[in-house]
Design a protein around this motif. Sequence first.
Motif, PDB file in Angstrom:
ATOM      1  N   LEU A  20      32.744  25.656  30.813  1.00 27.98           N
ATOM      2  CA  LEU A  20      31.572  25.399  31.658  1.00 27.98           C
ATOM      3  C   LEU A  20      30.858  24.121  31.224  1.00 27.98           C
ATOM      4  O   LEU A  20      30.463  23.308  32.068  1.00 27.98           O
ATOM      5  N   LYS A  21      30.701  23.944  29.929  1.00 26.72           N
ATOM      6  CA  LYS A  21      30.047  22.730  29.429  1.00 26.72           C
ATOM      7  C   LYS A  21      30.877  21.498  29.758  1.00 26.72           C
ATOM      8  O   LYS A  21      30.338  20.451  30.151  1.00 26.72           O
ATOM      9  N   GLU A  24      30.557  20.623  33.458  1.00 23.20           N
ATOM     10  CA  GLU A  24      29.284  19.952  33.741  1.00 23.20           C
ATOM     11  C   GLU A  24      29.322  18.495  33.298  1.00 23.20           C
ATOM     12  O   GLU A  24      28.720  17.631  33.940  1.00 23.20           O
ATOM     13  N   GLU A  25      30.032  18.219  32.205  1.00 20.63           N
ATOM     14  CA  GLU A  25      30.084  16.853  31.673  1.00 20.63           C
ATOM     15  C   GLU A  25      31.122  15.980  32.391  1.00 20.63           C
ATOM     16  O   GLU A  25      30.872  14.805  32.665  1.00 20.63           O
ATOM     17  N   ARG A 100      21.736  24.517  41.306  1.00 15.76           N
ATOM     18  CA  ARG A 100      20.942  23.915  40.230  1.00 15.76           C
ATOM     19  C   ARG A 100      21.088  24.686  38.918  1.00 15.76           C
ATOM     20  O   ARG A 100      21.213  24.095  37.853  1.00 15.76           O
ATOM     21  N   HIS A 102      23.449  26.962  38.025  1.00 17.87           N
ATOM     22  CA  HIS A 102      24.814  27.211  37.552  1.00 17.87           C
ATOM     23  C   HIS A 102      25.746  26.082  37.997  1.00 17.87           C
ATOM     24  O   HIS A 102      26.708  26.319  38.746  1.00 17.87           O
ATOM     25  N   PRO A 103      25.489  24.856  37.547  1.00 13.26           N
ATOM     26  CA  PRO A 103      26.295  23.725  38.035  1.00 13.26           C
ATOM     27  C   PRO A 103      27.776  23.821  37.679  1.00 13.26           C
ATOM     28  O   PRO A 103      28.640  23.434  38.474  1.00 13.26           O
ATOM     29  N   GLY A 104      28.083  24.356  36.491  1.00  9.96           N
ATOM     30  CA  GLY A 104      29.478  24.486  36.100  1.00  9.96           C
ATOM     31  C   GLY A 104      30.226  25.463  36.993  1.00  9.96           C
ATOM     32  O   GLY A 104      31.348  25.197  37.444  1.00  9.96           O
ATOM     33  N   ARG A 172      21.880  16.979  43.243  1.00 10.10           N
ATOM     34  CA  ARG A 172      22.656  16.834  42.024  1.00 10.10           C
ATOM     35  C   ARG A 172      22.405  15.463  41.429  1.00 10.10           C
ATOM     36  O   ARG A 172      21.942  14.546  42.090  1.00 10.10           O
TER      37      ARG A 172
END
Length: 205
Positions: A20-21, A24-25, A100, A102-104, A172
């Motif tokens: 998930l991290k 997002e990255e 917003r 839970h972007p991953g 986003r």
Amino acid sequence: MPKRGYHHGNLRAALVDAALKLIEEKGPTGFTLSEAAKNAGVTPAAVYRHFSGRDELIIEIAVQGHSIFADLMEYAFNAGQPSALAAFEATGRAYLAFARKHPGHYMAMFESGISNQATPELATASARSRQVLERAAEELSKHIPEDKRPPASMFSAHIWAMSHGVVELFARGAPGSKAPFPPEDLLETGIGIYLRGLGLIAPDD
């Protein structure tokens, strides 16, 4: 970070959190399974005891995301009752809130390029979240004569597309995210125009 081996805690959950991290990255296709393993503090070999590849890990995240999303949409729909219009508008706001918070998960669900039919679990989870919006559309359009009533699936797909567009362009941290109006206002106005066109709400004076 030292390797803690296969017996490290709940490895499956740790890999999901690590992925998930990374999503997002770097986006859902911008990382490798080895990177997820490294961030979870385990060897790449340990990952393959749980996931056959990156796509399977992303599918796990997408299934989880659709479950969270459906719960949020159902809560918004029920909280908006007894007005069908209020319930419908609440589901639109819930869409933005989910993207917003839970972007991953959102990117795994909608931007990974993986079909919702990839596994039975993903098909079931994605259908549940879609059905909430279809139910809201069906409730809102009940008073339209049946021969003039748009199919609930088409009606909800239009609103889904509008919601997705607002998220991608204005909600986003992307280059096009600057807008002169809050995303919620953009979506509410767009939904209003659409519903007036269907005769579902009265035109402005």
